[in-house]
Design an enzyme around this catalytic site. Structure first.
Site, PDB file in Angstrom:
ATOM      1  N   ASN A 174      23.102   4.401  27.837  1.00 40.34           N
ATOM      2  CA  ASN A 174      21.681   4.427  27.498  1.00 40.34           C
ATOM      3  C   ASN A 174      21.052   5.735  27.974  1.00 40.34           C
ATOM      4  O   ASN A 174      20.666   5.867  29.125  1.00 40.34           O
ATOM      5  CB  ASN A 174      20.987   3.208  28.128  1.00 40.34           C
ATOM      6  CG  ASN A 174      19.503   3.147  27.817  1.00 40.34           C
ATOM      7  OD1 ASN A 174      18.913   4.127  27.385  1.00 40.34           O
ATOM      8  ND2 ASN A 174      18.890   1.997  28.044  1.00 40.34           N
ATOM      9  N   CYS A 221      16.101   5.260  26.950  1.00 44.69           N
ATOM     10  CA  CYS A 221      14.939   4.492  27.395  1.00 44.69           C
ATOM     11  C   CYS A 221      13.844   5.458  27.874  1.00 44.69           C
ATOM     12  O   CYS A 221      14.081   6.262  28.776  1.00 44.69           O
ATOM     13  CB  CYS A 221      15.365   3.552  28.516  1.00 44.69           C
ATOM     14  SG  CYS A 221      14.054   2.449  29.018  1.00 44.69           S
ATOM     15  N   CYS A 248      -2.244  -1.126 -16.782  1.00 39.98           N
ATOM     16  CA  CYS A 248      -3.281  -0.590 -15.885  1.00 39.98           C
ATOM     17  C   CYS A 248      -4.508  -1.511 -15.854  1.00 39.98           C
ATOM     18  O   CYS A 248      -4.954  -2.002 -16.891  1.00 39.98           O
ATOM     19  CB  CYS A 248      -3.681   0.805 -16.378  1.00 39.98           C
ATOM     20  SG  CYS A 248      -5.064   1.532 -15.496  1.00 39.98           S
ATOM     21  N   CYS A 307      -8.479   0.183 -12.088  1.00 38.36           N
ATOM     22  CA  CYS A 307      -9.122   0.110 -10.768  1.00 38.36           C
ATOM     23  C   CYS A 307      -9.607   1.482 -10.304  1.00 38.36           C
ATOM     24  O   CYS A 307     -10.408   1.597  -9.392  1.00 38.36           O
ATOM     25  CB  CYS A 307      -8.172  -0.484  -9.735  1.00 38.36           C
ATOM     26  SG  CYS A 307      -6.807   0.610  -9.298  1.00 38.36           S
ATOM     27  N   CYS A 361      -1.268   3.118  -6.543  1.00 37.43           N
ATOM     28  CA  CYS A 361      -1.491   2.130  -7.610  1.00 37.43           C
ATOM     29  C   CYS A 361      -1.112   0.723  -7.133  1.00 37.43           C
ATOM     30  O   CYS A 361      -0.003   0.520  -6.633  1.00 37.43           O
ATOM     31  CB  CYS A 361      -0.653   2.497  -8.834  1.00 37.43           C
ATOM     32  SG  CYS A 361      -0.809   1.282 -10.171  1.00 37.43           S
TER      33      CYS A 361
END
Lengths: 431, 71
Positions: free
Chosen positions: A132, A135, A342, A345, A389
């Protein structure tokens, strides 16, 4: 049904899904329950001189209704004595001989410390070790974890010290809190690592409570930086895995970690060079049984694609990941809006108008209806409209057949340099 | 004028020179774009300032074609 078995540097596992070294692998009880649920392997929570943890340790970042888009923790390595951990590791391995049981280790950067812990852990019968070096909190301030992992020379030396006595494969777990992950990956290889795993968690502060002004989390009114993980970090992890996988000096297998929550994520990591994956946050969020969906989904995917073994995925997309300077500048896509789908919007128009290239217009069609239309000659193919979209399939990015041969930035700069100074050293900046 | 129209105008100029057998013989790129030196086999020279990104891409396509036709 495809063969899901993997072999990471000599560590065999019935499937590529391992639990990462973290709270889910703290005890024999947990790891055995995980194996019963179907996990192929587990990396035991980091052993070292036992620490004392704080109360209040975890925090999550929820985004727009999605719980745990990101996860932050200030928990440290094991707080249980080595002897108890070793007893439970022995019992677990005895009960599950065919599962991969790897043990994470972290000690001070001293040769004798590494020798001592490697010998003690291997004596109980483990399949491999994971060092390790990642960390980021608590241990780093004591010279361990990412404090070691940010220095290639220390990564190399400590890997070498572990390898001097190790009988099982040594995996080196890398910190992402560094500019170029390949520098430490290469150091691990130089030190003799059999594999690398990445990424560990990213330095983070999950938030500040705007009512109490406390950090999130806080310990009696004070906070400290933690390690960030979960779905939000996946793109960072995927990039780092890919960067290691495509580096010719990183010659060892990779265990992919970082936001793996579904079988799809696992496939992506394997395509980008990982032999298998390690999971933590998703298991903490949903429990060990999420592995059932992961196994089913992966199996179906492999069957649908006619792949006999999951190992056939490893590295298949690595050659598609390049330096920016080698991308084709003459390749072009443009946005096309399907006016039948579509919903008008207007999000694409606003996004393009305000923050991109002003090439989506509101026009009136023959029926007198207002529709959105892309002025393709001005569209640079940035994808933003398709991204914002809300209707799947309403905007597609369409490839434009160009007349020019492919030309990368590096090829361009070379051609310009030769014109400026004749053939010779490239005077223009390449990428 | 839109970016596309600017590019078209710059491309038209360069294509015009190329159709008259001019070759790109020098280039200087700076904060203002690319400054091309063009030369006709008959000795006539011309300068062309390309500002748009697409034109600065396009002239190198021409340059590479020029190199290919030379060899």
């Amino acid at each position: 049904m495809a063969d899901l078995r993997i072999n990471l540097a000599g560590i065999a596992s019935p499937n590529p899904f391992w639990l990462a070294s973290a709270p889910p692998t703290n005890t024999g009880y947990q790891v055995q329950r995980a194996f019963e649920a179907g996990w192929g392997g587990a990396v035991w929570k980091t052993l070292g001189d036992p620490i004392i943890n704080t109360s209040s340790r975890f925090a999550a970042v929820h985004f727009n209704g999605q719980r745990v888009a990101g996860f932050n923790n200030i928990e440290l390595i094991t707080d249980r004595p080595l002897e108890i951990n070793l007893k439970e590791i022995y019992e677990t391995k005895k009960r599950f001989p065919n599962h991969a049981l790897v043990v994470s280790l972290m000690v001070e950067p001293k040769r004798e410390k590494w020798h001592e812990i490697v010998k003690k852990v291997e004596a109980v019968g483990v399949d491999g070790l994971e060092l390790n070096f990642g960390c980021p909190h608590g241990m780093a301030e004591r010279g361990m974890g990412s404090a070691s992992g940010q220095q290639p020379d220390l990564v190399e030396a400590q890997t070498m010290w572990a390898k001097e006595v190790a009988q099982t494969p040594v995996i080196v777990k890398l910190t992402p809190n560094i500019t170029d992950i390949t520098s430490t990956a290469k150091a691990a290889v130089r030190g003799g690592a059999d594999a690398i795993s990445l990424i560990n968690t990213i330095n983070s502060l999950a938030g500040v409570d705007i009512d109490t002004w406390h950090t999130i989390p806080h310990v009696g009114g004070k906070g400290s930086h933690g390690g960030y993980c979960g779905p939000a970090v996946k793109p960072i992890a995927l990039h780092m895995v890919a960067d290691c996988a495509r580096n010719p000096a990183v010659t060892v297998p990779i265990s992919g970690i970082g936001g793996v929550s579904t079988w799809r994520d696992a496939v992506e990591f394997m395509l980008m060079g990982a032999t298998g994956v390690q999971v933590c946050t998703a298991a903490m969020h949903h429990g060990f049984r999420i592995v059932e969906d992961m196994i089913d989904g992966l199996n179906n995917y492999l069957d649908e694609r006619g792949l006999a073994s999951v190992t056939e995925l490893t590295g298949k997309s690595v050659h598609r990941y390049e330096d920016w300077g080698n991308l084709d500048l003459n390749y072009a896509v443009v946005a096309r809006i399907d006016t039948d789908t579509c919903i008008n919007c207007n999000k694409c128009h606003i996004a393009c108008e305000d923050t991109s290239h002003q090439c989506i217009e509101r026009v009136t069609n023959a029926q007198g209806e207002a529709i959105l239309q892309v002025r393709e000659e001005d569209c640079v193919g940035c994808n933003l409209c398709a991204i914002v979209c809300p209707v799947e399939g309403a905007i597609t990015m369409v490839e434009v057949q160009g007349t020019e041969a492919p030309m990368t930035w590096n090829e361009r700069q070379k051609a310009v340099a030769e014109l400026e100074g004749g053939p010779g050293p490239n005077k223009k900046e390449a990428v | 004028m839109s970016e596309f129209e600017q590019f078209q105008a710059e491309k038209l100029k360069l294509d015009g020179y190329v159709s008259q057998k001019f070759r790109i013989v020098g280039v200087k790129e700076d904060l203002e774009g690319a400054w091309l030196d063009l030369e006709h086999p008959g000795g006539e020279t011309a300068k062309l300032h390309l500002k748009t990104a697409n034109a600065r891409k396009y002239y190198v396509n021409v340059l590479l074609q020029q190199g290919r036709s030379k060899s």
